[in-house]
Enzyme design. Structure first.
Site, mmCIF file in Angstrom:
data_model
loop_
_atom_site.group_PDB
_atom_site.id
_atom_site.type_symbol
_atom_site.label_atom_id
_atom_site.label_comp_id
_atom_site.label_asym_id
_atom_site.label_seq_id
_atom_site.Cartn_x
_atom_site.Cartn_y
_atom_site.Cartn_z
ATOM 1 N N CYS A 396 0.815 -1.218 0.000
ATOM 2 C CA CYS A 396 0.000 0.000 0.000
ATOM 3 C C CYS A 396 0.847 1.267 0.000
ATOM 4 O O CYS A 396 0.455 2.281 -0.603
ATOM 5 C CB CYS A 396 -0.959 -0.006 1.188
ATOM 6 S SG CYS A 396 -0.159 -0.142 2.798
ATOM 7 N N HIS A 440 -1.970 0.656 7.198
ATOM 8 C CA HIS A 440 -2.331 0.996 5.821
ATOM 9 C C HIS A 440 -1.863 2.409 5.521
ATOM 10 O O HIS A 440 -1.629 3.219 6.440
ATOM 11 C CB HIS A 440 -3.849 0.879 5.648
ATOM 12 C CG HIS A 440 -4.305 0.866 4.232
ATOM 13 N ND1 HIS A 440 -3.781 0.027 3.276
ATOM 14 C CD2 HIS A 440 -5.266 1.606 3.586
ATOM 15 C CE1 HIS A 440 -4.386 0.230 2.125
ATOM 16 N NE2 HIS A 440 -5.291 1.184 2.285
ATOM 17 N N ASP A 456 -7.877 6.051 -2.087
ATOM 18 C CA ASP A 456 -7.079 4.877 -1.715
ATOM 19 C C ASP A 456 -6.754 4.075 -2.970
ATOM 20 O O ASP A 456 -7.582 3.294 -3.452
ATOM 21 C CB ASP A 456 -7.853 4.004 -0.713
ATOM 22 C CG ASP A 456 -6.990 2.889 -0.141
ATOM 23 O OD1 ASP A 456 -5.832 2.743 -0.573
ATOM 24 O OD2 ASP A 456 -7.481 2.159 0.743
#
Length: 644
Positions: A396, A440, A456
């Site tokens: 991520c 994250h 995202d």
């Protein structure tokens, strides 16, 4: 000293030092094991103990090793290390009952130090088992003729008898603010989010299934895909590492809301940093905290102990529609000469519609065969170019970093936000568990008329990560902890049951602070309770308890030991007449020696010794016989001399 007692003491020392093996120098654990094995061999073989000179050399060498490792003789780790070495070295000179008692007390003290590192339920249960072993050894020391099972039974009864007093002290003893078992200067590092981000930094946290915090919702919880727990916000990029940078003067946090509020409580594990976690966007917290201009929640002090707080967030929001120019310029800064291909790609998307540029970037990630993985290839100096046009494999943090870089290259203000996403629902406790593996990173862009908007990129590459969790998003999850790889249902249920039990321990025992103490005592009828009242009540209770024990001891002594008191008084009288009793002499042996030295007293002393033995060790007690014995002992004619 008998080998069974030594083996019991060896087990006690081993159990109290075992929890410290993971956080002390390896040579300390190795030396302790060598000493334990050596002492066990000496007890088994019957060989003599080492000379004091050798023990002195070992002690000085241990002190030297501590100084080399820690550069001091003060502090938590140093103190625990010294206690461990002292306990194992004490075993090497274990000769008398006094040495054994000193070692038992030392084990009890070392046992308490485990709370300096962990206060979990598992630690408490282990310490209770260790204490049972120590008390069993203490019983053996005073009653060596008792078998193992009766010793264990006596030790268990002693511990059970201590429970009522323990509960009273737990409820009434004054609570001090701050961590009871830890000192701020001794706080040790814990895994968790950092205030920087580089390729692989968030991925390393995915390998840890440690609990970051637990969340209980009031009412219906939001979907997992909307559980974004906001943490550090990163602004500055040097081509490899994202950092918070130097803050500029932004406007005060302000946002409009269009939906209902979500209320919940968070139990945050200590992480030695100042940030607290809340759902985007936080509206209110029950603990002192500061909301920064980029919506971070900062505690006044580092979180060095478990913290519980109530929070309210708005999941539908518009944040800082009128952002300051300084903040917007800050969100456009990029290294001058790095990643030229990424700059060129972003520039080709510029159409004057910032929302369209964001969609083009996400579409690029979706169509160019990017892969979500915990094991991406290393990146070079132009890390964004290498990722976008070369490896196309990342976690991520790779996607968030590349996306923010391209937004800034397209003249759209953007920043990186790190935190946690999702959580595991525990039906046995009706709460969510957010682990370090849920760490994250995502992006925020500032759009005219919308303010800061969360984007995202991971949700485009691997939507399973946001909707179902990390394990579902990875094709090969062998690198994840075992319990994060969809374990068997029975094992998962067992883990959740244990976590629910541990959570109750945290909430009801470890979280029993001064505020909860005041609230509990108020419910008992003490409406105007104060710290002074608690101190006075506790002190008075302890004084009364000590006085009661003192009176009870003397009362029992007067009631049940009158026979022994009369015999000891007679022995002292004979001692003043030149016939003292040796400490090891029983009544029969002493009477025989007195009769030999004073034939004129032989008949009387033998009669009194026989009466004493019958009363003291007989099957039952006869009050009339006891009174007769006490009278005869008092009237015993010690000073009368025999015939010449």
């Amino acid at each position: 000293m008998s080998p069974p007692l030594i083996y019991g003491l060896l087990l006690s020392v081993l159990m109290v030092i075992a929890p410290h093996a993971g956080h002390l120098p390896p040579w300390v654990s190795a030396l302790c094991i060598v000493l334990l094995v050596w002492r066990g061999y000496l007890a088994w073989s019957g060989n003599p103990l080492p000379k004091r000179g050798l023990l002195m050399i070992l002690t000085l060498a241990s002190l030297g090793g501590i100084l080399i490792d820690f550069h001091t003789l003060f502090g938590r780790e140093v103190g625990v290390t010294l206690l461990m070495l002292l306990a194992t070295l004490k075993l090497m000179e274990l000769r008398t009952a006094r040495d054994a008692m000193a070692l038992i007390f030392l084990c009890c003290f070392i046992l308490i130090t485990s709370f300096l590192y962990s206060q979990s339920l598992l630690t408490a249960l282990y310490m209770l088992a260790t204490l049972l072993v120590i008390v069993t050894g203490w019983v053996h020391l005073h009653a060596p003729g008792i078998a193992v099972k009766p010793r264990l039974r006596i030790a268990t009864v002693l511990l059970l008898q201590a429970i009522p007093l323990t509960l009273i002290l737990f409820i009434l003893f004054p609570r001090v603010p701050g961590p009871l078992w830890g000192l701020p200067q001794d706080a040790f590092a814990r895994s968790g989010l950092d205030d920087t981000m580089s390729p692989g930094s968030v991925g390393r946290l995915a390998l840890s299934d440690a609990v970051a915090f637990r969340v209980s919702y009031r009412g219906k919880p939001p979907p997992r895909s909307r559980m974004y727990w906001r943490g550090p916000v990163l602004w500055d990029f040097d081509g490899h590492i994202w950092t918070p940078g130097r803050s500029t003067q932004g406007i005060a946090p302000q946002f409009g809301t269009t939906g209902p509020a979500t209320e919940y409580s968070v139990t945050l594990e200590p992480h030695n940093k100042r940030w607290l976690f809340a759902l985007d966007m936080p509206e209110n917290l029950s603990v002192p905290a500061r909301l920064t201009d980029d919506f971070q929640i900062l505690s006044p002090e580092p979180v060095n102990e478990r913290l519980r707080y109530e929070a309210r967030s708005r999941l539908d929001y518009r944040a800082n529609l009128q952002e300051s120019q300084a903040q917007l310029q800050r969100a456009l800064q990029l290294p001058q000469t790095l990643n030229p291909r990424a700059r060129q790609l972003a520039a080709s998307w510029q159409t004057g519609d910032d929302h369209a540029v964001v969609e083009r970037a996400l579409d690029y990630f979706n169509r160019q065969n990017f892969y979500y993985t915990l094991e991406p290839p290393p990146l070079g100096r132009n890390s964004t170019d290498d990722f976008l046009f070369g490896t196309r494999r990342g976690f991520c943090e790779h996607y968030a970093s590349a996306f923010v870089f391209m937004m800034r290259a397209a003249h759209i203000p953007a920043r990186v936000v790190t935190g946690y996403q999702g959580g595991e629902y525990n039906a046995y406790g009706n709460y969510y568990i957010v682990r370090q593996s849920d760490a994250h990173a995502w992006a925020e862009v500032w759009l005219t008329g919308q303010g800061w908007v969360r984007v995202d990129p991971t949700a485009v590459i691997a939507p399973e990560r946001v909707e179902r969790g990390l394990s579902a998003a990875l094709n090969d999850n062998a690198t994840l902890p075992f319990m994060s790889r969809n374990p068997p249902l029975w094992l998962r249920d067992l883990r959740l049951n244990w976590d629910a039990l541990a959570n109750q321990w945290n909430q009801r025992v470890l979280a029993y602070d001064s505020e909860r103490q005041f609230a509990y005592l108020s419910r008992l009828g003490m409406e105007s309770v104060s710290l002074q009242v608690i101190y006075m009540t506790t002190g008075l209770s302890l004084v009364i308890a000590l006085f009661a024990l003192y009176m009870l001891r003397h009362l029992l002594k007067r009631e049940s030991d009158k026979t022994q008191a009369a015999w000891l008084k007679l022995c002292r009288k004979l001692g003043r007449a030149g016939l003292p009793r040796a400490a090891h002499e029983g009544a029969n042996d002493y009477a025989t020696r007195v009769a030999a030295a004073r034939p004129d007293l032989a008949s009387a002393i033998r009669d009194l010794a026989a009466r004493y033995i019958a009363l003291r060790y007989g099957a039952g007690s006869d009050p009339h016989a006891q009174q007769a014995f006490i009278r005869l002992a008092r009237e015993f004619p010690v000073l009368r001399r025999g015939p010449e």
